[in-house]
Motif scaffolding. Structure first.
Motif, PDB file in Angstrom:
ATOM      1  N   LEU A  28       0.835  -1.202   0.000  1.00 51.86           N
ATOM      2  CA  LEU A  28       0.000   0.000   0.000  1.00 51.86           C
ATOM      3  C   LEU A  28       0.868   1.249   0.000  1.00 51.86           C
ATOM      4  N   GLN A  29       0.245   2.370  -0.408  1.00 51.15           N
ATOM      5  CA  GLN A  29       0.931   3.661  -0.387  1.00 51.15           C
ATOM      6  C   GLN A  29      -0.095   4.764  -0.133  1.00 51.15           C
ATOM      7  N   TYR A  30       0.223   5.655   0.809  1.00 54.32           N
ATOM      8  CA  TYR A  30      -0.602   6.823   1.109  1.00 54.32           C
ATOM      9  C   TYR A  30       0.284   8.061   1.014  1.00 54.32           C
ATOM     10  N   HIS A  31      -0.127   9.057   0.235  1.00 53.74           N
ATOM     11  CA  HIS A  31       0.561  10.342   0.147  1.00 53.74           C
ATOM     12  C   HIS A  31      -0.460  11.383   0.590  1.00 53.74           C
ATOM     13  N   PHE A  32      -0.225  12.046   1.732  1.00 54.19           N
ATOM     14  CA  PHE A  32      -1.311  12.783   2.361  1.00 54.19           C
ATOM     15  C   PHE A  32      -0.800  13.938   3.215  1.00 54.19           C
ATOM     16  N   HIS A  33      -1.747  14.694   3.749  1.00 56.02           N
ATOM     17  CA  HIS A  33      -1.467  15.771   4.697  1.00 56.02           C
ATOM     18  C   HIS A  33      -2.674  15.913   5.610  1.00 56.02           C
ATOM     19  N   GLY A  34      -2.480  16.523   6.778  1.00 51.51           N
ATOM     20  CA  GLY A  34      -3.596  16.896   7.625  1.00 51.51           C
ATOM     21  C   GLY A  34      -4.246  15.776   8.403  1.00 51.51           C
ATOM     22  N   VAL A  35      -3.627  14.616   8.482  1.00 51.19           N
ATOM     23  CA  VAL A  35      -4.174  13.483   9.228  1.00 51.19           C
ATOM     24  C   VAL A  35      -3.078  12.922  10.129  1.00 51.19           C
ATOM     25  N   ASP A  36      -3.456  12.531  11.337  1.00 56.01           N
ATOM     26  CA  ASP A  36      -2.515  11.886  12.240  1.00 56.01           C
ATOM     27  C   ASP A  36      -1.958  10.633  11.566  1.00 56.01           C
ATOM     28  N   PRO A  37      -0.644  10.570  11.346  1.00 53.60           N
ATOM     29  CA  PRO A  37      -0.088   9.412  10.636  1.00 53.60           C
ATOM     30  C   PRO A  37      -0.332   8.095  11.357  1.00 53.60           C
ATOM     31  N   ASN A  38      -0.487   8.118  12.671  1.00 59.44           N
ATOM     32  CA  ASN A  38      -0.797   6.894  13.391  1.00 59.44           C
ATOM     33  C   ASN A  38      -2.147   6.323  12.966  1.00 59.44           C
ATOM     34  N   HIS A  39      -3.082   7.200  12.643  1.00 56.94           N
ATOM     35  CA  HIS A  39      -4.381   6.742  12.150  1.00 56.94           C
ATOM     36  C   HIS A  39      -4.231   6.116  10.762  1.00 56.94           C
ATOM     37  N   VAL A  40      -3.338   6.680   9.964  1.00 55.62           N
ATOM     38  CA  VAL A  40      -3.117   6.129   8.621  1.00 55.62           C
ATOM     39  C   VAL A  40      -2.444   4.764   8.721  1.00 55.62           C
TER      40      VAL A  40
END
Length: 304
Positions: A226-238
């Motif tokens: 998997l791969q997530y490229h993101f902002h504005g979210v707690d990375p622990n939740h991701v």
């Protein structure tokens, strides 16, 4: 693109920058699985009868076709790969090498930055100056769960055969685990493959508010990382989301199609009312591999 890694508490005051290396093609779907057993002193290879006895205890009947000073080879009879060209069912091969002095770092700085499950990794790496390699070969034709079952039991057998082993590095994910964390892990089913051999990594992108979470290790079973490229979210939740999706894929197989949607996150929990679109693409961070990219909607970064 440059990216700077988040460090766990051992390195929370450090700042180290790594660059993309899209020439790293070391991960091949269905490729050889291997572990490095790390130990503080050199040890002899166990005797042939002892190895057969212990491997049989965990894997069922095994044939020992090779046992020398520098290597040993076994064929686990409960696991068979079907070859259509010869219409034959043949067991894979499990190989173990002799104990050798470590001549270069087991983990480079990039790999060490992604060790999350072993707070004393630095001490273990400094203490363990010897290692044993163990691999599987000709196993890519096994079904995903069948191969995973063989591999986790193989690791259990190796720990019994090498009582001085203090830590294990899993390839190709470079997951680093202490002996105690493996032996004391509460999951004793095949799903512990996810804990042993799959590493979920975290990066923050230098000069931006963007972050990356990805996984390495699923391709051993011909399943997508998997791969997530993101902002504005707690990375622990991701990371929580990633492990949930990875476990779903492990349980049900690669049934998520390109362009489909999956449940997103709300307040740190999976929520079916929020749907995130997914697509298959090449990874943004090494090693280069096909990943299932999760578009996090309003929180997504980059272009797709």
């Amino acid at each position: 693109m440059h990216f700077i890694l988040r460090f766990n508490y051992r390195r929370e005051h450090m700042s180290q920058v790594f660059k993309q290396d899209l020439t790293d093609t070391s991960v091949r779907p269905g490729g050889i699985f291997f572990v490095e057993l790390l130990m503080p002193e050199q040890c002899d290879m166990p005797g042939r009868d002892t190895m057969v006895e212990v491997l049989t205890k965990y894997l069922g009947p095994v044939d020992c076709f090779d046992h020398r000073r520098d290597s040993a080879g076994f064929a686990p009879q409960n696991y068979k790969v079907h070859y259509e060209d010869t219409d034959a069912d043949i067991p894979p091969t499990l190989m173990v090498t002799n104990c050798e002095k470590i001549d270069k770092p087991v983990l480079d700085d990039f790999d060490r930055s992604q060790v999350w499950d072993c707070p004393n990794v630095d001490e273990l790496l400094a203490e363990c100056q010897y290692r044993v390699f163990a691999t599987d070969m000709l196993a890519s034709g096994l079904a995903a769960k069948e191969r995973a079952d063989m591999l986790v039991k193989y690791v259990d057998a190796l720990l019994e055969l090498y009582p001085s082993c203090k830590a294990v590095v899993f390839g190709p994910s470079r997951k680093f685990l202490s002996r105690e964390s493996i032996e004391n892990h509460p999951d004793k089913e095949v799903t512990r493959f996810m804990y042993y051999a799959v590493n979920v990594r975290y990066f923050s992108i230098q000069g931006t508010n963007d972050m990356m979470v990805d996984s390495v290790g699923m391709s051993t079973l011909f399943l997508p990382d998997l791969q997530y490229h993101f902002h504005g979210v707690d990375p622990n939740h991701v990371v929580f989301h990633a492990y949930n999706v990875l476990n779903y894929i492990f349980e049900h197989g690669n049934i998520i199609g390109d362009g489909e949607t999956i449940a997103g996150l709300q307040n740190g929990e999976m929520n079916q009312d929020i749907q995130w679109k997914v697509q298959y693409e090449d990874s943004l961070i090494q090693p280069v591999r096909e990943v299932l990219d999760i578009n996090m909607g309003e929180y997504a970064s980059g272009t797709r």
